[in-house]
Enzyme design. Sequence first.
Site, mmCIF file in Angstrom:
data_model
loop_
_atom_site.group_PDB
_atom_site.id
_atom_site.type_symbol
_atom_site.label_atom_id
_atom_site.label_comp_id
_atom_site.label_asym_id
_atom_site.label_seq_id
_atom_site.Cartn_x
_atom_site.Cartn_y
_atom_site.Cartn_z
ATOM 1 C CG ASP A 82 4.956 -0.212 11.872
ATOM 2 O OD1 ASP A 82 3.905 0.039 12.739
ATOM 3 O OD2 ASP A 82 5.119 -0.937 12.111
ATOM 4 C CG HIS B 32 -0.233 9.646 7.820
ATOM 5 N ND1 HIS B 32 -0.023 9.029 9.499
ATOM 6 C CD2 HIS B 32 -0.950 8.528 7.186
ATOM 7 C CE1 HIS B 32 0.206 7.779 9.448
ATOM 8 N NE2 HIS B 32 -0.046 7.039 7.837
ATOM 9 C CB THR B 33 3.128 9.697 3.260
ATOM 10 O OG1 THR B 33 4.121 10.295 3.818
ATOM 11 C CG2 THR B 33 2.564 11.115 2.510
ATOM 12 C CD GLU C 114 3.425 5.612 10.467
ATOM 13 O OE1 GLU C 114 4.128 5.509 11.082
ATOM 14 O OE2 GLU C 114 2.864 4.406 11.589
ATOM 15 N NE ARG D 292 5.744 3.555 15.479
ATOM 16 C CZ ARG D 292 5.706 4.157 14.256
ATOM 17 N NH1 ARG D 292 5.681 5.655 13.580
ATOM 18 N NH2 ARG D 292 5.119 2.949 13.530
ATOM 19 C CG ASP E 133 -1.672 4.809 2.772
ATOM 20 O OD1 ASP E 133 -1.997 4.225 2.068
ATOM 21 O OD2 ASP E 133 -1.852 4.083 4.117
ATOM 22 C CD GLU F 214 -4.604 6.867 5.412
ATOM 23 O OE1 GLU F 214 -4.773 5.878 5.460
ATOM 24 O OE2 GLU F 214 -3.399 7.084 6.152
ATOM 25 N N GLY G 172 -4.834 12.526 17.460
ATOM 26 C CA GLY G 172 -4.809 10.549 18.583
ATOM 27 C C GLY G 172 -5.739 10.142 18.719
ATOM 28 C CG HIS H 56 -10.485 5.175 16.283
ATOM 29 N ND1 HIS H 56 -11.510 5.543 14.918
ATOM 30 C CD2 HIS H 56 -10.103 4.472 15.756
ATOM 31 C CE1 HIS H 56 -11.121 4.394 14.384
ATOM 32 N NE2 HIS H 56 -10.045 3.827 14.929
ATOM 33 C CD1 TRP H 57 -8.248 5.987 13.749
ATOM 34 C CD2 TRP H 57 -6.307 6.956 12.719
ATOM 35 N NE1 TRP H 57 -8.385 5.714 12.181
ATOM 36 C CE2 TRP H 57 -7.223 6.607 11.923
ATOM 37 C CE3 TRP H 57 -4.830 7.600 12.597
ATOM 38 C CZ2 TRP H 57 -6.571 6.533 10.146
ATOM 39 C CZ3 TRP H 57 -4.562 8.185 11.024
ATOM 40 C CH2 TRP H 57 -5.801 7.551 10.213
ATOM 41 C CD GLU I 88 -2.711 0.902 2.595
ATOM 42 O OE1 GLU I 88 -4.121 1.879 2.928
ATOM 43 O OE2 GLU I 88 -2.631 -0.328 3.480
#
Length: 282
Positions: free
Chosen positions: A131, A121-122, A133, A272, A106, A108, A202, A197-198, A104
């Site tokens: 993971d 958001h890519t 982003e 992270r 993206d 977004e 967040g 929800h996100w 995928e």
Amino acid sequence: MKFSCGTRFAFLILFLFAAQSVHVYAGSFHKDVQIHWGDGRGKVHDRDGKLLSLSLDKSSGSGFQSNQEFLYGKAEVQMKLVPGNSAGTVTTFYLKSPGTTWDEIDFEFLGNLSGHPITLHTNVYTQGSGDKEQQFHLWFDPTVNFHTYCITWNPQRIIFTVDGIPIREFKNSESIGVPFPKNQPMRQYASLWEAEHWATRGGLEKTDWSKAPFTAFYRNYNVEGCVWANGKSSCPANSPWFTQKLNLDEEKKMKWAQSKYMVYNYCTDKRRFPRGVPAVCT
């Protein structure tokens, strides 16, 4: 060797047919996509199929997908996003393969409260794993006018551009063990859906359904790619996007966009990834 006018015309017809069997030059929402969910919330607005809208209300969002699959290609569209309070909404333009170990690529757009920037958001998924982003607050308000968003996917790299300016390049790093999407044909998709929800801070900011329906517009859709058919894809290397890479000027523009407008980069998220950033970042 000389050819008659009739023979030259026949060769021209064969050449054009062969070219069109490899490439898709889209440009009509009537011919090249299907609105595959939303129960009437997705609409084509003109006879030529140049303008399409997707809407979201409390019952459902909506979306469309390309009629054909591609293994490598260039997908481009102009979008005008949901204006005003769009918190909790997500508007997308992306490529995706089917299955549980999907690939995928993206774009977004994460909605926000009025007066706050929408987040672009890519992400890149390979074999079901994302993971990777990177997020941006763009140098313009994407709800006011149409802007051009493009994904170029070839065997060497994936390039994300906004109004012709590269904002991200994801290179093929298989040589150091990083998977790259190269084996699974993908369709092009677009959607407008609810993810309160996100999506916004967040999940702290919820969708205000009194503002529904939320509507985003797409126009001048164009896909030039290698059509997947009968288990294979024929893709000539002389298509410019097939070997496209960034020149020095484009690299400077990408560094400008990332230095000024990137708000999240997985490659610098030490919290992270406390044991070290992913190999593709090094």
